[in-house]
Scaffold this motif. Sequence first.
Motif, mmCIF file in Angstrom:
data_model
loop_
_atom_site.group_PDB
_atom_site.id
_atom_site.type_symbol
_atom_site.label_atom_id
_atom_site.label_comp_id
_atom_site.label_asym_id
_atom_site.label_seq_id
_atom_site.Cartn_x
_atom_site.Cartn_y
_atom_site.Cartn_z
ATOM 1 N N THR A 340 85.092 16.949 17.066
ATOM 2 C CA THR A 340 86.009 15.446 17.250
ATOM 3 C C THR A 340 86.553 15.435 18.085
ATOM 4 O O THR A 340 87.571 16.853 18.498
ATOM 5 C CB THR A 340 87.184 15.631 15.596
ATOM 6 O OG1 THR A 340 85.985 16.114 14.830
ATOM 7 C CG2 THR A 340 88.123 15.036 15.692
ATOM 8 N N ASP A 342 90.266 13.288 20.248
ATOM 9 C CA ASP A 342 91.370 12.710 19.288
ATOM 10 C C ASP A 342 92.194 12.848 20.392
ATOM 11 O O ASP A 342 92.741 13.408 21.361
ATOM 12 C CB ASP A 342 91.838 12.860 18.105
ATOM 13 C CG ASP A 342 92.883 11.741 18.649
ATOM 14 O OD1 ASP A 342 92.425 10.829 17.798
ATOM 15 O OD2 ASP A 342 94.319 12.264 18.668
ATOM 16 N N GLY A 359 92.197 6.763 21.342
ATOM 17 C CA GLY A 359 90.489 6.407 21.429
ATOM 18 C C GLY A 359 90.224 7.735 20.264
ATOM 19 O O GLY A 359 91.474 8.785 20.258
ATOM 20 N N HIS A 360 89.362 8.182 19.061
ATOM 21 C CA HIS A 360 89.343 8.848 18.132
ATOM 22 C C HIS A 360 87.549 8.316 17.889
ATOM 23 O O HIS A 360 87.169 7.911 18.234
ATOM 24 C CB HIS A 360 89.438 8.352 17.288
ATOM 25 C CG HIS A 360 89.808 9.614 16.256
ATOM 26 N ND1 HIS A 360 90.660 10.918 16.037
ATOM 27 C CD2 HIS A 360 89.276 9.524 14.738
ATOM 28 C CE1 HIS A 360 89.905 11.389 14.896
ATOM 29 N NE2 HIS A 360 89.215 10.402 14.428
ATOM 30 N N PHE A 361 87.211 10.071 18.007
ATOM 31 C CA PHE A 361 85.282 9.603 18.769
ATOM 32 C C PHE A 361 84.866 11.074 17.466
ATOM 33 O O PHE A 361 85.718 11.790 17.727
ATOM 34 C CB PHE A 361 85.601 9.940 19.616
ATOM 35 C CG PHE A 361 85.042 8.599 20.680
ATOM 36 C CD1 PHE A 361 84.683 7.794 20.315
ATOM 37 C CD2 PHE A 361 86.685 9.519 20.886
ATOM 38 C CE1 PHE A 361 85.122 7.523 21.409
ATOM 39 C CE2 PHE A 361 87.680 8.641 22.010
ATOM 40 C CZ PHE A 361 86.757 7.078 22.600
ATOM 41 N N LEU A 363 81.137 13.399 16.464
ATOM 42 C CA LEU A 363 80.048 13.050 16.450
ATOM 43 C C LEU A 363 79.617 14.469 15.641
ATOM 44 O O LEU A 363 80.024 15.516 15.728
ATOM 45 C CB LEU A 363 79.075 13.245 18.189
ATOM 46 C CG LEU A 363 78.568 13.471 18.609
ATOM 47 C CD1 LEU A 363 77.244 12.556 17.925
ATOM 48 C CD2 LEU A 363 78.339 14.423 20.182
ATOM 49 N N ARG A 395 79.155 9.926 12.135
ATOM 50 C CA ARG A 395 79.817 9.241 13.448
ATOM 51 C C ARG A 395 80.563 8.224 13.435
ATOM 52 O O ARG A 395 80.553 7.243 12.699
ATOM 53 C CB ARG A 395 78.738 9.031 14.020
ATOM 54 C CG ARG A 395 77.217 10.253 13.874
ATOM 55 C CD ARG A 395 75.805 9.623 14.164
ATOM 56 N NE ARG A 395 74.870 10.434 14.737
ATOM 57 C CZ ARG A 395 74.437 11.282 13.863
ATOM 58 N NH1 ARG A 395 74.770 11.334 12.530
ATOM 59 N NH2 ARG A 395 73.116 12.554 14.201
ATOM 60 N N VAL A 397 83.565 6.365 16.545
ATOM 61 C CA VAL A 397 84.145 5.991 17.529
ATOM 62 C C VAL A 397 84.824 4.841 17.584
ATOM 63 O O VAL A 397 85.188 3.256 16.555
ATOM 64 C CB VAL A 397 82.399 4.713 18.644
ATOM 65 C CG1 VAL A 397 83.749 4.184 19.604
ATOM 66 C CG2 VAL A 397 81.778 5.730 18.902
ATOM 67 N N TRP A 398 85.914 4.675 18.443
ATOM 68 C CA TRP A 398 87.161 4.178 18.181
ATOM 69 C C TRP A 398 88.542 4.074 19.400
ATOM 70 O O TRP A 398 88.233 4.976 19.702
ATOM 71 C CB TRP A 398 87.805 3.918 16.872
ATOM 72 C CG TRP A 398 89.562 3.201 16.911
ATOM 73 C CD1 TRP A 398 89.583 1.730 16.108
ATOM 74 C CD2 TRP A 398 90.133 3.456 17.442
ATOM 75 N NE1 TRP A 398 90.390 1.287 16.831
ATOM 76 C CE2 TRP A 398 91.602 2.699 17.066
ATOM 77 C CE3 TRP A 398 90.973 4.509 17.884
ATOM 78 C CZ2 TRP A 398 92.703 1.609 17.215
ATOM 79 C CZ3 TRP A 398 92.612 4.910 18.030
ATOM 80 C CH2 TRP A 398 93.288 3.195 18.090
ATOM 81 N N GLY A 427 85.154 -0.504 17.245
ATOM 82 C CA GLY A 427 85.409 0.741 16.859
ATOM 83 C C GLY A 427 83.611 0.700 15.572
ATOM 84 O O GLY A 427 83.413 -0.557 15.144
#
Length: 473
Positions: A340, A342, A359-361, A363, A395, A397-398, A427
């Motif tokens: 994660t 952020d 951003g926030h991701f 995976l 998963r 993406v933002w 996202g």
Amino acid sequence: MRDLGPGVAGRLLRDALARPHAVVVAPDTGIVLGRGTDVPTTLLVIGGPARLEGHVRGDFIVLGDVVLRPGARIDGRAIAFGGVVLNSTLATVAGERLAFPDVGFRATPTGGETYALDYELLEHHPVPRFSLPGLFGVQIPTYDRIDGLSAGVGPEIALDTGRLRIDPALTYRSHLGTLDPSATATWELGRRTALEARAGRGTFTNDAWMRSDLVNTATALFAGSDARNYYRADRAELTGTRRFETTSSVIAPFVGALVERSWSAARDSLASSAPRSFLARHDREEGMLRPNPAVTGGSIASALLGVRAEVLNGPVTAHGLLRAELPLATPDDRRFAQLTVDGQVSFPAFRDHTFDALGHFVLTAGDSTPSQRYAYVGGGPTIPTLLLLEQGGDRLVWLESRYTVPVNAVKLPFVGSPKVALRHVVGGAGVGRLPALTQNLGLRLILAVVRVDFVIDPAKPSRHELGVSLSAP
């Protein structure tokens, strides 16, 4: 300079001492540098107060109070560490007068005529062994669509002169009718190294990154908009953190372990009971009756590692978190590992304009991820043209970018000048793979803590959204 400490103070002192300088060790009562004093370089006085009546042809630096008397002359700066600068209208200081009353440097003889200087944060008040923080130990309450009102109470226990702090608490959750115990212990092994242990039963979410607790509580209570999904769990977590500090940044890597036994706080589309709100209580799409997805549940034991970072370099600010969870035991032997990320960065643009990127991701690698590790996007805080938390999975993406322009020509009562921001959001979230990403373009009007947004999906112009929201300062 053996330990510079965080921030600018230690770097300022180090840079001053890198140039030619003299050192004076003052007695316990302080020292007076009389009218005949003429120091050709920077002067460091270890101990204070240091009273200056003469001439210093550089910086005048004191580990204590600086007292300027009539006739004093300083060609550089007057700097006090662990003290203040007391001025005289008949003294002349060519440079700045700088005081760091809460930051000291302990001087330790290291042989001969040399000293090692170590940063120390000066504590002016003793730490009580037992205290009731806040209002008689009552914690700031929160409100959401699963727990209703969550009100916690507990003392703070300080041991080892405050280096070890223990915070036990009991939290009552009004809609569930349960009383959850928990405890947090923080042990400062040194100024930069700490261990933290948390254990207890509670209601957890992976969506807290969208809104702060304060804002989510306000929007849930008044507008019926709770931008989080939840699950219940018994959880114990231990982390060790080491901070690395520079003038403009703090980097804090951490390692730890997590043990969790979770179960659903499920609410299906036929539910008729939900915590109250002033608006949208009975809205099943985005209100308090919005379904809460069930989770796989079961026990997970994981190793944790990651890093937190904060940068403050003049007008440029940034902060971020990278966290990896590496499970060692999972329900039904599910194999997965999750990363994660952020973060946010802000910097000035043309004139008084600003640019922000957030951003926030998430995976995830593996064959099957328990759904208590799913994250969601959709709705006002993330992608406004989607329904609230419409997309979710392992998963995500933002990414959002904002270009903000203050309208200084307009002054409104109570809120001051409004701001206008151009927004771009992209996202999506899914299980096993990402869906086609959704984009939003829009304008934001900012009036103090109130935000008015209009966005449109450029791929589907019929999808647009006008909304009002709150933001914490």
